[in-house]
Write an enzyme that holds these catalytic residues in place. Sequence first.
Site, PDB file in Angstrom:
ATOM      1  N   SER A 119      18.676  21.184 -24.324  1.00 34.27           N
ATOM      2  CA  SER A 119      18.802  20.600 -22.986  1.00 34.27           C
ATOM      3  C   SER A 119      19.973  19.641 -22.934  1.00 34.27           C
ATOM      4  O   SER A 119      20.320  19.008 -23.939  1.00 34.27           O
ATOM      5  CB  SER A 119      17.515  19.834 -22.696  1.00 34.27           C
ATOM      6  OG  SER A 119      17.672  19.053 -21.529  1.00 34.27           O
ATOM      7  N   TYR A 143      11.747  13.123 -24.276  1.00 33.03           N
ATOM      8  CA  TYR A 143      11.980  14.568 -24.137  1.00 33.03           C
ATOM      9  C   TYR A 143      13.334  14.946 -24.738  1.00 33.03           C
ATOM     10  O   TYR A 143      13.446  15.870 -25.557  1.00 33.03           O
ATOM     11  CB  TYR A 143      11.934  14.974 -22.658  1.00 33.03           C
ATOM     12  CG  TYR A 143      12.464  16.359 -22.423  1.00 33.03           C
ATOM     13  CD1 TYR A 143      11.751  17.473 -22.845  1.00 33.03           C
ATOM     14  CD2 TYR A 143      13.700  16.566 -21.802  1.00 33.03           C
ATOM     15  CE1 TYR A 143      12.253  18.750 -22.654  1.00 33.03           C
ATOM     16  CE2 TYR A 143      14.198  17.835 -21.606  1.00 33.03           C
ATOM     17  CZ  TYR A 143      13.480  18.929 -22.036  1.00 33.03           C
ATOM     18  OH  TYR A 143      13.984  20.194 -21.855  1.00 33.03           O
ATOM     19  N   LYS A 147      14.437  17.359 -28.272  1.00 33.25           N
ATOM     20  CA  LYS A 147      15.379  18.481 -28.311  1.00 33.25           C
ATOM     21  C   LYS A 147      16.514  18.216 -29.309  1.00 33.25           C
ATOM     22  O   LYS A 147      16.940  19.105 -30.041  1.00 33.25           O
ATOM     23  CB  LYS A 147      15.949  18.726 -26.906  1.00 33.25           C
ATOM     24  CG  LYS A 147      14.922  19.210 -25.900  1.00 33.25           C
ATOM     25  CD  LYS A 147      14.518  20.643 -26.204  1.00 33.25           C
ATOM     26  CE  LYS A 147      13.426  21.159 -25.302  1.00 33.25           C
ATOM     27  NZ  LYS A 147      13.050  22.544 -25.572  1.00 33.25           N
TER      28      LYS A 147
HETATM   29  N1  UFG Z   1      13.490  14.511  -7.714  1.00 33.17           N
HETATM   30  C1  UFG Z   1      13.107  13.887  -6.538  1.00 33.17           C
HETATM   31  N2  UFG Z   1      11.882  14.188  -6.034  1.00 33.17           N
HETATM   32  C2  UFG Z   1      11.031  15.059  -6.652  1.00 33.17           C
HETATM   33  C3  UFG Z   1      11.430  15.689  -7.840  1.00 33.17           C
HETATM   34  C4  UFG Z   1      12.684  15.376  -8.344  1.00 33.17           C
HETATM   35  O1  UFG Z   1      13.839  13.072  -5.971  1.00 33.17           O
HETATM   36  O2  UFG Z   1       9.918  15.270  -6.140  1.00 33.17           O
HETATM   37  C5  UFG Z   1      14.818  14.197  -8.262  1.00 33.17           C
HETATM   38  C6  UFG Z   1      14.719  13.582  -9.635  1.00 33.17           C
HETATM   39  O3  UFG Z   1      14.523  12.204  -9.548  1.00 33.17           O
HETATM   40  C7  UFG Z   1      16.055  14.005 -10.240  1.00 33.17           C
HETATM   41  C8  UFG Z   1      16.362  15.343  -9.584  1.00 33.17           C
HETATM   42  O4  UFG Z   1      15.528  15.395  -8.419  1.00 33.17           O
HETATM   43  O5  UFG Z   1      17.028  13.079  -9.852  1.00 33.17           O
HETATM   44  C9  UFG Z   1      16.045  16.516 -10.449  1.00 33.17           C
HETATM   45  O6  UFG Z   1      14.730  16.357 -10.952  1.00 33.17           O
HETATM   46  P1  UFG Z   1      13.939  17.512 -11.712  1.00 33.17           P
HETATM   47  O7  UFG Z   1      12.590  16.974 -12.050  1.00 33.17           O
HETATM   48  O8  UFG Z   1      14.011  18.773 -10.926  1.00 33.17           O
HETATM   49  O9  UFG Z   1      14.818  17.760 -13.008  1.00 33.17           O
HETATM   50  P2  UFG Z   1      15.263  16.749 -14.156  1.00 33.17           P
HETATM   51  O10 UFG Z   1      16.747  16.577 -14.017  1.00 33.17           O
HETATM   52  O11 UFG Z   1      14.446  15.517 -14.218  1.00 33.17           O
HETATM   53  O12 UFG Z   1      14.880  17.559 -15.447  1.00 33.17           O
HETATM   54  C10 UFG Z   1      15.162  18.952 -15.570  1.00 33.17           C
HETATM   55  C11 UFG Z   1      14.234  19.571 -16.594  1.00 33.17           C
HETATM   56  C12 UFG Z   1      14.514  19.016 -17.954  1.00 33.17           C
HETATM   57  C13 UFG Z   1      15.981  19.116 -18.262  1.00 33.17           C
HETATM   58  C14 UFG Z   1      16.786  18.460 -17.180  1.00 33.17           C
HETATM   59  C15 UFG Z   1      18.250  18.546 -17.377  1.00 33.17           C
HETATM   60  O13 UFG Z   1      12.896  19.316 -16.231  1.00 33.17           O
HETATM   61  O14 UFG Z   1      13.779  19.759 -18.876  1.00 33.17           O
HETATM   62  O15 UFG Z   1      16.491  19.082 -15.949  1.00 33.17           O
HETATM   63  O16 UFG Z   1      18.898  17.855 -16.316  1.00 33.17           O
HETATM   64  F1  UFG Z   1      16.257  18.494 -19.417  1.00 33.17           F
END
Ligand code: UFG
Length: 339
Positions: A119, A143, A147
């Site tokens: 990741s 997390y 990785k």
């Molecule tokens: N977000 C919101 N509201 C929500 C869900 C997410 O505002 O209901 C925002 C988060 O705060 C973040 C962005 O949208 O800023 C993306 O969030 P995600 O949960 O979709 O993805 P993440 O970037 O947190 O994590 C994902 C995977 C990880 C990986 C990562 C790499 O879950 O396994 O992408 O960027 F490592």
Amino acid sequence: MAEDEILVVGGAGYIGSHMCKYLRRRGYRPITLDNLVCGHRAAVQWGPLIEGDIGDRAVLDRIFTGYDIKGVLHFAAYTSVPESVADPLKYYRNNVASTVCLLQAMVAHGVRPLIFSSSCATYGDAGGKALTETHPQQPATPYGRTKWMVEQMLDDFGAAYGIRAVSLRYFNAAGADPDGRIGEDHRPETHLIPIILQTALGQREFLSIYGEDYPTRDGTCVRDYIHVEDLAQAHHLALVRLLDGGAGGKYNLGNGDGFTVREVLDRARKITGETIPARIEARRPGDVPMLIGACEKAMSELGWRPEFCDIDAIIQTAWDWHRRHPDGFADRDKGGAAG
Ligand code: UFG
């Protein structure tokens, strides 16, 4: 000629199941090992499912003796950044300790090629720049650390036992099978695009936007969304290289372009034709302002050519899946945070 058998651990999960479909199309026989904590039985459609855990050596021994496994694709991990902050033990036990068991079994059975789902969460802050593979690995969350630990273990196991591993550092996996047979179904869902689409379907009252005071163009976090089918293509290219006796390596997989939470929401509103209410809330633990991948290395060394680079195409395929499967796969009783 018999098809090459490939062990896909986590093959019932989101990316793993798309991988199995892709492998089948390319003439392999995917053998899925999945404990179904996060994965779905109904997502395993392109080869046998062995229900079990990668931390269970007896199950692994049965698979490596019962099938002629040529290589392993390892998707079996918990993937929620915020959950890893709240419950790191779960992440170290599953993502690291169970992977040790898988690697031990591979060494014992003489299976060397491994593609590991890593990741971009392994990188430190890039200060707004696109991340290359040489950017320092300073993960900000448990997390990301799990990785990064496995990546380092793979280097050591390569030197000592001849494991040949390709670590693929995904940016934000998104989208769904263009044929609409499988898609994203995490329970509970934590990822942005499916949550937006569930809101469009009326299954949620509103989207919570976690923070609008980040140092980005509109104050919300920027992510690089990459289509799950393009991830599958990269795994296949890496697998071919390893099966041909080629060397391992580490590669970013993203589109090299970032979108803010608000931008993704706006695009989704246009694609779905729905209002999709949203509310600003506090920042979510573990979130970093910006993650964008420089992915030229995968293109030049693996010959990777992503096909669904447009964010609208990514959201559209996800929307097609969610609209046709509003309740996801037919096993709504299950829990689990990610997969
Ligand atoms: N977000 C919101 N509201 C929500 C869900 C997410 O505002 O209901 C925002 C988060 O705060 C973040 C962005 O949208 O800023 C993306 O969030 P995600 O949960 O979709 O993805 P993440 O970037 O947190 O994590 C994902 C995977 C990880 C990986 C990562 C790499 O879950 O396994 O992408 O960027 F490592």
